[in-house]
Design a protein around this motif. Structure first.
Motif, PDB file in Angstrom:
ATOM      1  N   ASN A  60       0.935  -1.298   0.350  1.00 15.12           N
ATOM      2  CA  ASN A  60       0.179  -0.231  -0.248  1.00 15.12           C
ATOM      3  C   ASN A  60       0.837   1.076   0.177  1.00 15.12           C
ATOM      4  OD1 ASN A  60      -2.072   1.704  -0.141  1.00 15.12           O
ATOM      5  ND2 ASN A  60      -1.919   1.988   2.762  1.00 15.12           N
ATOM      6  N   LYS A  69      -2.735   1.389   6.818  1.00 17.93           N
ATOM      7  CA  LYS A  69      -3.677   0.971   7.172  1.00 17.93           C
ATOM      8  C   LYS A  69      -3.392   0.596   8.583  1.00 17.93           C
ATOM      9  CE  LYS A  69      -5.419  -0.182   2.266  1.00 17.93           C
ATOM     10  NZ  LYS A  69      -6.201  -1.226   1.402  1.00 17.93           N
ATOM     11  N   THR A  74      -0.782  -6.396   4.689  1.00 16.14           N
ATOM     12  CA  THR A  74      -0.839  -4.619   3.834  1.00 16.14           C
ATOM     13  C   THR A  74       0.033  -3.786   4.610  1.00 16.14           C
ATOM     14  OG1 THR A  74      -3.161  -4.579   3.357  1.00 16.14           O
ATOM     15  CG2 THR A  74      -2.218  -2.728   2.990  1.00 16.14           C
ATOM     16  N   ASP A  76       2.382  -0.697   4.542  1.00 19.29           N
ATOM     17  CA  ASP A  76       1.996   0.434   4.192  1.00 19.29           C
ATOM     18  C   ASP A  76       3.648   0.768   3.951  1.00 19.29           C
ATOM     19  OD1 ASP A  76      -1.179   0.864   4.416  1.00 19.29           O
ATOM     20  OD2 ASP A  76       0.221   0.056   7.064  1.00 19.29           O
TER      21      ASP A  76
END
Length: 335
Positions: A60, A69, A74, A76
């Motif tokens: 991300n 997030k 995920t 970041d």
């Protein structure tokens, strides 16, 4: 409100094991229970690291930490695409890799100084790659010191509760011996104590290691203890510091590991490095004190010989992130 500390994590040298251990560390859900990890590096390099390690995570890319997030699964990432992926080679000293590693560090410092992250954790860099990129720093500590305007930052190792400071670092052993002066030892006692207090310790006990075998036996074989170290310790005690020594270096680290002392002031690089790494090599973490923010780091190199193979262990990076998260709140309260 999410109270987990936000930790900026630099990817390290993009040709090294840095991206791979970042991938493995951020695949561990325990990291997300402790903090909000924000990677600073290159999304293309990380995609390659996911392939090398078999880690399956979503990237991300974000422009600011506020866009992250911070949920397991995920990654970041502050994306700094500064390398040429067509020419970047695993496990090689390359100027572009040194320049990229420096760019990641510089961005992490900017974020920390802005207060956008609560602490910084750094991946491994290569001194030769920095030199090839004409970046005139010998290591992380010097970079952080210069870019934050911090004079002579302190290095502290922590591994399983054992804490070690270093009076001297990247100098020859002969030069290190010349640097063991009353004034320097006294200055470090004061600053090491202040650093421990910043980490949340109340009236910390600091032990100063000796230089010579058996601390020189009162000058029989070496007089640095009598001439320089003991007077510094006595002066510090007179000022109210909870310090003792010099203690024989062949036993003081063991006593500290048993809880007798909160930290040891090692006099030269290998004296403290050997103690920490023999105690627990993979979990030895480096902390830079004396900065405007908290910085923790892996204490291993770029391991070019296994870069790209997926074999590198992420234990040290995971531990560095944990230490950063552990101390972040206490450090903020003392600022």
């Amino acid at each position: 409100m999410d109270t987990r500390p936000l930790i900026g994590i630099t990817m390290g040298d993009p040709a090294s094991i840095g991206p791979e251990i970042a991938a493995k560390a951020l695949a561990n859900p325990e990291i997300y229970a402790l903090c909000r990890p924000l990677l600073i590096g290159d999304s293309r390099v990380m995609a390659r690291a996911f392939e090398a390690t078999g880690v399956k995570l979503n990237l991300n890319p974000v422009a600011t930490p506020a866009e992250g997030k911070y949920a397991h699964g995920t990654v970041d990432l502050i994306d700094l695409p500064v390398v040429d992926m067509d020419t970047l080679q695993w496990g090689q000293v390359q100027a572009q890799a040194g320049a990229a590693a420096f760019a990641y560090i510089k961005r992490s410092i900017e974020l920390a100084l802005e207060g956008a992250v609560d602490a910084v954790t750094t991946g491994p860099i290569n001194k030769e790659a920095l030199k090839a990129a004409r970046i005139d720093f010998i290591g992380h500590t010097e970079i952080f010191g210069e870019l934050t305007g911090s004079h002579d930052p302190l290095t502290m190792f922590e591994t399983r509760g054992l804490r070690i400071f270093f009076l001297t670092r990247h100098v020859s052993l002969a030069q290190a011996c010349r640097m063991i002066t009353r004034d320097r030892v006294l200055d470090y006692i004061r600053r090491c104590t202040a650093a421990l207090e910043q980490l949340g310790l109340v009236r910390p006990k600091l032990a100063v290691a000796g230089l010579n075998p058996h601390c020189g036996e009162h000058g029989l074989f070496g007089d640095e203890e009598v001439r320089e170290i003991e007077p510094a310790v006595q002066q510090a005690q007179a000022e109210g510091y909870n310090v003792s020594g010099p203690h024989p270096a062949d036993s003081v680290f063991w006593h500290a590991a048993q809880g007798r002392f909160d930290a040891v002031l090692s006099l030269y690089h290998d004296q403290g490095h050997i103690a920490a790494k023999m105690y627990d090599f993979e979990r030895t973490v480096s902390i830079t004190a004396g900065l405007p923010f908290l910085r923790s780091s892996v204490d291993h190199g770029t391991a070019f010989d296994i870069a790209g193979t997926g074999r590198a262990s992420a234990v040290s990076l995971e531990e560095a992130i944990r230490v950063g998260a552990k101390y972040a709140a206490a450090f903020r309260r003392t600022r």
